[in-house]
Design a protein around this motif. Sequence first.
Motif, PDB file in Angstrom:
ATOM      1  N   GLU A  45     -21.420  11.825 -40.452  1.00 48.37           N
ATOM      2  CA  GLU A  45     -20.637  13.109 -39.463  1.00 48.37           C
ATOM      3  C   GLU A  45     -20.354  14.141 -40.045  1.00 48.37           C
ATOM      4  O   GLU A  45     -20.973  14.868 -38.814  1.00 48.37           O
ATOM      5  CB  GLU A  45     -19.205  12.311 -39.349  1.00 48.37           C
ATOM      6  CG  GLU A  45     -18.357  12.952 -38.161  1.00 48.37           C
ATOM      7  CD  GLU A  45     -17.232  12.183 -37.614  1.00 48.37           C
ATOM      8  OE1 GLU A  45     -16.266  13.001 -36.667  1.00 48.37           O
ATOM      9  OE2 GLU A  45     -17.156  11.549 -38.607  1.00 48.37           O
ATOM     10  N   THR A  85     -20.917  17.566 -37.662  1.00 51.84           N
ATOM     11  CA  THR A  85     -20.342  18.902 -37.560  1.00 51.84           C
ATOM     12  C   THR A  85     -20.869  19.746 -38.709  1.00 51.84           C
ATOM     13  O   THR A  85     -20.094  21.040 -38.381  1.00 51.84           O
ATOM     14  CB  THR A  85     -18.996  18.209 -37.566  1.00 51.84           C
ATOM     15  OG1 THR A  85     -18.730  17.777 -39.601  1.00 51.84           O
ATOM     16  CG2 THR A  85     -18.359  17.258 -37.088  1.00 51.84           C
ATOM     17  N   THR A 133     -26.016   5.525 -33.852  1.00 52.80           N
ATOM     18  CA  THR A 133     -26.466   6.016 -32.304  1.00 52.80           C
ATOM     19  C   THR A 133     -24.777   5.261 -31.748  1.00 52.80           C
ATOM     20  O   THR A 133     -24.701   5.860 -30.476  1.00 52.80           O
ATOM     21  CB  THR A 133     -27.407   5.868 -31.888  1.00 52.80           C
ATOM     22  OG1 THR A 133     -28.617   7.055 -32.834  1.00 52.80           O
ATOM     23  CG2 THR A 133     -27.358   7.612 -30.422  1.00 52.80           C
ATOM     24  N   ILE A 154     -21.672   6.033 -32.489  1.00 53.73           N
ATOM     25  CA  ILE A 154     -21.583   7.250 -31.740  1.00 53.73           C
ATOM     26  C   ILE A 154     -20.626   7.164 -29.983  1.00 53.73           C
ATOM     27  O   ILE A 154     -20.135   7.799 -29.725  1.00 53.73           O
ATOM     28  CB  ILE A 154     -22.002   8.388 -31.935  1.00 53.73           C
ATOM     29  CG1 ILE A 154     -22.220   9.393 -33.292  1.00 53.73           C
ATOM     30  CG2 ILE A 154     -22.411   9.329 -31.514  1.00 53.73           C
ATOM     31  CD1 ILE A 154     -20.897   9.499 -33.986  1.00 53.73           C
ATOM     32  N   GLU A 155     -22.061   6.280 -29.347  1.00 53.65           N
ATOM     33  CA  GLU A 155     -21.299   6.336 -28.150  1.00 53.65           C
ATOM     34  C   GLU A 155     -20.045   5.492 -27.795  1.00 53.65           C
ATOM     35  O   GLU A 155     -19.298   6.044 -27.352  1.00 53.65           O
ATOM     36  CB  GLU A 155     -22.967   5.868 -27.528  1.00 53.65           C
ATOM     37  CG  GLU A 155     -23.671   6.888 -27.299  1.00 53.65           C
ATOM     38  CD  GLU A 155     -24.767   5.864 -26.746  1.00 53.65           C
ATOM     39  OE1 GLU A 155     -24.905   4.411 -26.447  1.00 53.65           O
ATOM     40  OE2 GLU A 155     -25.774   5.832 -26.645  1.00 53.65           O
ATOM     41  N   SER A 156     -19.224   4.116 -28.491  1.00 62.89           N
ATOM     42  CA  SER A 156     -18.418   3.359 -28.520  1.00 62.89           C
ATOM     43  C   SER A 156     -17.301   4.976 -28.715  1.00 62.89           C
ATOM     44  O   SER A 156     -16.224   4.231 -28.171  1.00 62.89           O
ATOM     45  CB  SER A 156     -18.756   2.267 -29.001  1.00 62.89           C
ATOM     46  OG  SER A 156     -19.703   1.566 -29.229  1.00 62.89           O
ATOM     47  N   LYS A 157     -17.825   5.671 -29.696  1.00 64.51           N
ATOM     48  CA  LYS A 157     -16.166   6.296 -30.161  1.00 64.51           C
ATOM     49  C   LYS A 157     -16.040   7.375 -28.889  1.00 64.51           C
ATOM     50  O   LYS A 157     -15.008   7.522 -28.849  1.00 64.51           O
ATOM     51  CB  LYS A 157     -16.884   6.951 -31.705  1.00 64.51           C
ATOM     52  CG  LYS A 157     -16.081   7.814 -31.735  1.00 64.51           C
ATOM     53  CD  LYS A 157     -16.064   8.397 -33.077  1.00 64.51           C
ATOM     54  CE  LYS A 157     -14.769   9.350 -33.458  1.00 64.51           C
ATOM     55  NZ  LYS A 157     -14.648  10.135 -34.796  1.00 64.51           N
ATOM     56  N   GLN A 158     -17.502   8.020 -28.561  1.00 67.01           N
ATOM     57  CA  GLN A 158     -17.225   9.029 -27.487  1.00 67.01           C
ATOM     58  C   GLN A 158     -16.446   8.045 -25.563  1.00 67.01           C
ATOM     59  O   GLN A 158     -15.258   8.992 -25.606  1.00 67.01           O
ATOM     60  CB  GLN A 158     -18.460   9.894 -26.735  1.00 67.01           C
ATOM     61  CG  GLN A 158     -18.548  10.301 -27.830  1.00 67.01           C
ATOM     62  CD  GLN A 158     -19.994  10.772 -27.827  1.00 67.01           C
ATOM     63  OE1 GLN A 158     -20.935  10.385 -26.340  1.00 67.01           O
ATOM     64  NE2 GLN A 158     -20.726  11.973 -28.016  1.00 67.01           N
ATOM     65  N   VAL A 159     -16.748   7.412 -26.055  1.00 66.12           N
ATOM     66  CA  VAL A 159     -15.799   6.060 -24.517  1.00 66.12           C
ATOM     67  C   VAL A 159     -14.354   5.856 -25.305  1.00 66.12           C
ATOM     68  O   VAL A 159     -13.861   6.200 -24.432  1.00 66.12           O
ATOM     69  CB  VAL A 159     -17.068   4.754 -24.496  1.00 66.12           C
ATOM     70  CG1 VAL A 159     -15.844   4.464 -23.187  1.00 66.12           C
ATOM     71  CG2 VAL A 159     -18.373   5.021 -24.224  1.00 66.12           C
ATOM     72  N   GLU A 205     -12.672   7.461 -27.129  1.00 67.08           N
ATOM     73  CA  GLU A 205     -11.825   9.125 -26.622  1.00 67.08           C
ATOM     74  C   GLU A 205     -12.317   9.119 -25.828  1.00 67.08           C
ATOM     75  O   GLU A 205     -10.576   9.614 -24.966  1.00 67.08           O
ATOM     76  CB  GLU A 205     -12.204   9.924 -27.452  1.00 67.08           C
ATOM     77  CG  GLU A 205     -12.765  10.047 -29.100  1.00 67.08           C
ATOM     78  CD  GLU A 205     -13.770  11.015 -29.745  1.00 67.08           C
ATOM     79  OE1 GLU A 205     -14.289  12.071 -29.233  1.00 67.08           O
ATOM     80  OE2 GLU A 205     -13.345  11.130 -31.126  1.00 67.08           O
ATOM     81  N   GLN A 206     -12.244   9.246 -24.920  1.00 63.82           N
ATOM     82  CA  GLN A 206     -12.186   9.212 -23.401  1.00 63.82           C
ATOM     83  C   GLN A 206     -10.801   8.440 -22.542  1.00 63.82           C
ATOM     84  O   GLN A 206     -10.564   9.118 -21.853  1.00 63.82           O
ATOM     85  CB  GLN A 206     -14.086   9.619 -22.565  1.00 63.82           C
ATOM     86  CG  GLN A 206     -15.084  10.250 -22.566  1.00 63.82           C
ATOM     87  CD  GLN A 206     -16.037  10.035 -22.270  1.00 63.82           C
ATOM     88  OE1 GLN A 206     -16.371   9.188 -21.511  1.00 63.82           O
ATOM     89  NE2 GLN A 206     -17.432  11.027 -22.454  1.00 63.82           N
ATOM     90  N   GLU A 247      -7.898   9.727 -23.496  1.00 67.51           N
ATOM     91  CA  GLU A 247      -7.305  10.883 -22.909  1.00 67.51           C
ATOM     92  C   GLU A 247      -7.199  10.878 -21.255  1.00 67.51           C
ATOM     93  O   GLU A 247      -6.613  11.568 -21.133  1.00 67.51           O
ATOM     94  CB  GLU A 247      -8.616  12.372 -22.975  1.00 67.51           C
ATOM     95  CG  GLU A 247      -9.351  12.680 -24.569  1.00 67.51           C
ATOM     96  CD  GLU A 247      -8.419  13.639 -24.684  1.00 67.51           C
ATOM     97  OE1 GLU A 247      -7.265  14.274 -24.080  1.00 67.51           O
ATOM     98  OE2 GLU A 247      -7.851  13.606 -25.810  1.00 67.51           O
TER      99      GLU A 247
END
Length: 280
Positions: free
Chosen positions: A144, A148, A187, A190-195, A197-198, A201
């Motif tokens: 990560e 960043t 990868t 990361i995609e699962s984390k983004q989903v 987080e969405q 939110e």
Amino acid sequence: DDAGPGMAAAGALNNLARAAVGIGAGVSLFQASIYDVDGGYRAVMFDRLRGVQRQVSGEGSHFRIPWLQTPHLFDIRMQPRNIASTTGTKDLQVVTINLRVLSRPQVEHLPDIFSNLGTDYDERVLPSIGNEVLKAVVAQYNAEQLITQRALVSRTVRETLTKRARDFHIELDDVAITDLKFGRDFTAAIESKQVAEQDAERAKFMVLKAEQEKQAAIIKAEGESTAAALVSKSLEASPALVELRRIEAAKDIADTLARSRNVTYLPSGGQKMLLNIGQQ
């Protein structure tokens, strides 16, 4: 008598042939003694008797001793190179890094480069030290952090690789990370984390929306309660208001009945009421 002029002519031709051969040999020797150094190049001389000479020849034409001395040309202009390395991060994630490097030799150390590495010094050195530095630097960061803190990672790689290259008399004018590729597992994570987080939110937004709707309902109820209290107080203070409300309600009912096709008869009291309302 005729033989004398013929022999003289033959001798002259022989002399001319010898002169031509000598001139040709001289020209060939002169050409072999001259070598040219083009723009952007430098030459290092190898002497069969004394070895590599310390003097570096610049651009232009120079003399050498044929067979005994051999010039070797070096391109001193910046040369681009891409270095790719697959290595592991601090948290054991596999990452492939592509590095772009602009390099050139240190002119004053060209004899050392030729003696130790040869004219293909960049092929021998840069891929090796590039992989070495990339593996050492990447191992200090988590996957990560590589994303960043990419600027910090790139600066660390540039400083470390530049220092390492100078040990081989190579200058690096630019070093930059051009691409980062992670393994499939990382990868997908990361995609699962983004989903996630969405979704979080979205859920947060729904909670805030429900809270706002709740507050709006409370405010509306308080307003209606306050209005009812004010009306109640007004009724207590002025009975005429009740009469006014009754007249307004009767007027609305009468207007509705008058527009209705199904009403054909009204009691005399109601008709009088309608007439009275119309006169008002």
